[in-house]
Design an enzyme around this catalytic site. Structure first.
Site, PDB file in Angstrom:
ATOM      1  N   HIS A  26       0.868  -1.183   0.000  1.00  0.00           N
ATOM      2  CA  HIS A  26       0.000   0.000   0.000  1.00  0.00           C
ATOM      3  C   HIS A  26       0.902   1.229   0.000  1.00  0.00           C
ATOM      4  CE1 HIS A  26      -3.606   2.271   2.036  1.00  0.00           C
ATOM      5  NE2 HIS A  26      -2.937   3.046   1.207  1.00  0.00           N
ATOM      6  N   HIS A  28       1.835   4.968  -2.322  1.00  0.00           N
ATOM      7  CA  HIS A  28       1.567   5.943  -3.387  1.00  0.00           C
ATOM      8  C   HIS A  28       2.902   6.583  -3.765  1.00  0.00           C
ATOM      9  CE1 HIS A  28      -2.719   5.602  -2.421  1.00  0.00           C
ATOM     10  NE2 HIS A  28      -2.303   5.549  -1.173  1.00  0.00           N
ATOM     11  N   GLY A 167      -8.053   8.404  -3.035  1.00  0.00           N
ATOM     12  CA  GLY A 167      -8.556   9.777  -2.991  1.00  0.00           C
ATOM     13  C   GLY A 167      -9.717   9.886  -2.017  1.00  0.00           C
ATOM     14  N   HIS A 194      -9.344   1.848  -1.720  1.00  0.00           N
ATOM     15  CA  HIS A 194      -9.255   2.553  -0.444  1.00  0.00           C
ATOM     16  C   HIS A 194     -10.665   2.708   0.111  1.00  0.00           C
ATOM     17  CE1 HIS A 194      -5.190   3.566  -1.532  1.00  0.00           C
ATOM     18  NE2 HIS A 194      -5.020   4.318  -0.462  1.00  0.00           N
ATOM     19  N   GLU A 197     -11.134   4.100   5.636  1.00  0.00           N
ATOM     20  CA  GLU A 197     -10.101   4.938   6.270  1.00  0.00           C
ATOM     21  C   GLU A 197     -10.818   6.121   6.924  1.00  0.00           C
ATOM     22  OE1 GLU A 197      -7.613   7.028   3.506  1.00  0.00           O
ATOM     23  OE2 GLU A 197      -6.128   7.611   5.016  1.00  0.00           O
ATOM     24  N   ASP A 275       2.057   3.621   2.958  1.00  0.00           N
ATOM     25  CA  ASP A 275       1.175   4.649   2.385  1.00  0.00           C
ATOM     26  C   ASP A 275       1.980   5.761   1.693  1.00  0.00           C
ATOM     27  OD1 ASP A 275      -1.358   5.428   1.709  1.00  0.00           O
ATOM     28  OD2 ASP A 275      -1.940   6.181   3.685  1.00  0.00           O
ATOM     29  N   ASP A 276       2.499   6.722   2.487  1.00  0.00           N
ATOM     30  CA  ASP A 276       3.225   7.880   1.932  1.00  0.00           C
ATOM     31  C   ASP A 276       4.440   8.171   2.803  1.00  0.00           C
ATOM     32  OD1 ASP A 276       1.199   9.006  -0.164  1.00  0.00           O
ATOM     33  OD2 ASP A 276      -0.007   8.713   1.638  1.00  0.00           O
TER      34      ASP A 276
HETATM   35 ZN   LIG Z   1      -3.316   4.984   0.580  1.00  0.00          ZN
END
Ligand SMILES: [Zn+2]
Length: 311
Positions: A26, A28, A167, A194, A197, A275-276
């Site tokens: 997962h 981005h 998004g 997604h 969340e 994730d990020d």
């Molecule tokens: Zn994500």
């Protein structure tokens, strides 16, 4: 048997954790890159988010202010992708699932082949030893007709293995995307989205049923419902969870309370992911360590979670 990974968790040895194979499923790429690599390549030092944000809008403003135009356009995105493979390689991630949003075909004169070549180059330059699972992504705010138009040539390539939707979870109802998921399923892709969340356990249930998801990105709201957890456990749908992301976006107040514990105990298949990483500042090795140091999961349990990602 006590594995090297378990010993590394018990002793808090980050270098030893990095040396263990693990999967990040997962991610981005635009905010998934290695900070040092980006600083060396672009001259921009992007310090991770300090504090907690309260919405996806705040997140987008943060990215706009800190990252600005750095990863814009085809060339900018290529740097972000290379940096993401570098991050995986330096943290000992042996399997990485990441890919490009289908919208980006507009930056390549409509050529899916050109998008694919950018990704292949990023992999070859950034971390060829990392096993790469190519994902195609869709943004939830994009109009259906546009998504349909962009998706067709990407699917035709036959190179992407998974589909994700990301998004703002509230941008459009989930049923809008159903026909696109049918097409991706017919093409043999693994289906992810997604959900859960910002949304609820019911949203997770609905998305899994309507889109026939194999896996869910986040999905932590499922922990609020024994019924939804039972459905996930029985169907074997996996949740790709990102603990620090949940903390930094205010979805979970303290690591000690992270719902991954309840999900794991309910028999739901879970993995740990980043994730990020450029934004949240926590590598995959650090995510595992944080869960252990919070006293939330034992080294043996986290090892089982790591192996689930590599399965
Ligand atoms: Zn994500």
């Amino acid at each position: 048997m006590i594995t090297d990974f378990q010993t590394a968790l018990e002793t808090g040895d980050l270098a030893a954790l990095r040396a263990c194979p693990k999967a990040d499923l997962h991610v981005h790429a635009i905010m998934g890159g290695n900070r040092e690599f980006i600083r060396e390549r672009t001259g921009h030092d992007i310090a991770p988010l300090d504090g907690v944000l309260g919405s996806m809008d705040e997140m987008h403003s943060w990215v706009g202010e800190r990252v600005g135009a750095l990863f814009q356009g085809a060339a900018g995105r290529a740097v972000a992708f290379e940096a993401t493979f570098v991050q995986a390689r330096r943290d000992g991630v042996s399997r990485l699932e990441v890919g490009e949003d289908i919208w980006s075909i507009t930056l390549h004169d409509g050529s899916a082949q050109s998008v694919w070549e950018m990704l292949q180059t990023a992999h070859a330059e950034g971390g060829p030893q990392v096993e790469w699972i190519p994902q195609m992504g869709m943004s939830r705010h994009c109009p259906f007709r546009a998504l349909e138009w962009w998706m067709a040539p990407m699917l035709e390539l036959g190179t992407f293995k998974t589909l994700d939707l990301s998004g703002d979870e509230f941008a459009q109802p989930i049923e809008v995307f159903e026909p696109l998921y049918r097409r991706a399923k017919a093409a043999g892709l693994t289906l992810k989205a997604h959900v859960g969340e910002w949304g609820t356990a019911d949203d997770v249930w609905r998305a899994v049923e309507l889109l026939e998801l194999d896996e869910v990105q986040h999905g932590i709201a499922a922990a609020d419902s024994p019924q939804v957890m039972r459905m996930l456990a029985e169907t074997g749908v996996r949740l790709h969870i990102c603990p620090t992301s949940n903390l930094k976006l205010g979805r979970v107040a303290r690591m000690e309370d992270h719902p991954i514990r309840r999900l794991y105990d309910a028999g739901v298949k879970v993995t740990v992911n980043t994730d990020d990483v450029l934004m949240f500042g926590s590598s995959l090795s650090e995510e595992f360590l944080a869960l252990h140091q919070a006293g939330l999961m034992t080294a043996a349990e986290l090892d089982a979670v790591r192996l689930e990602g590599l399965r």
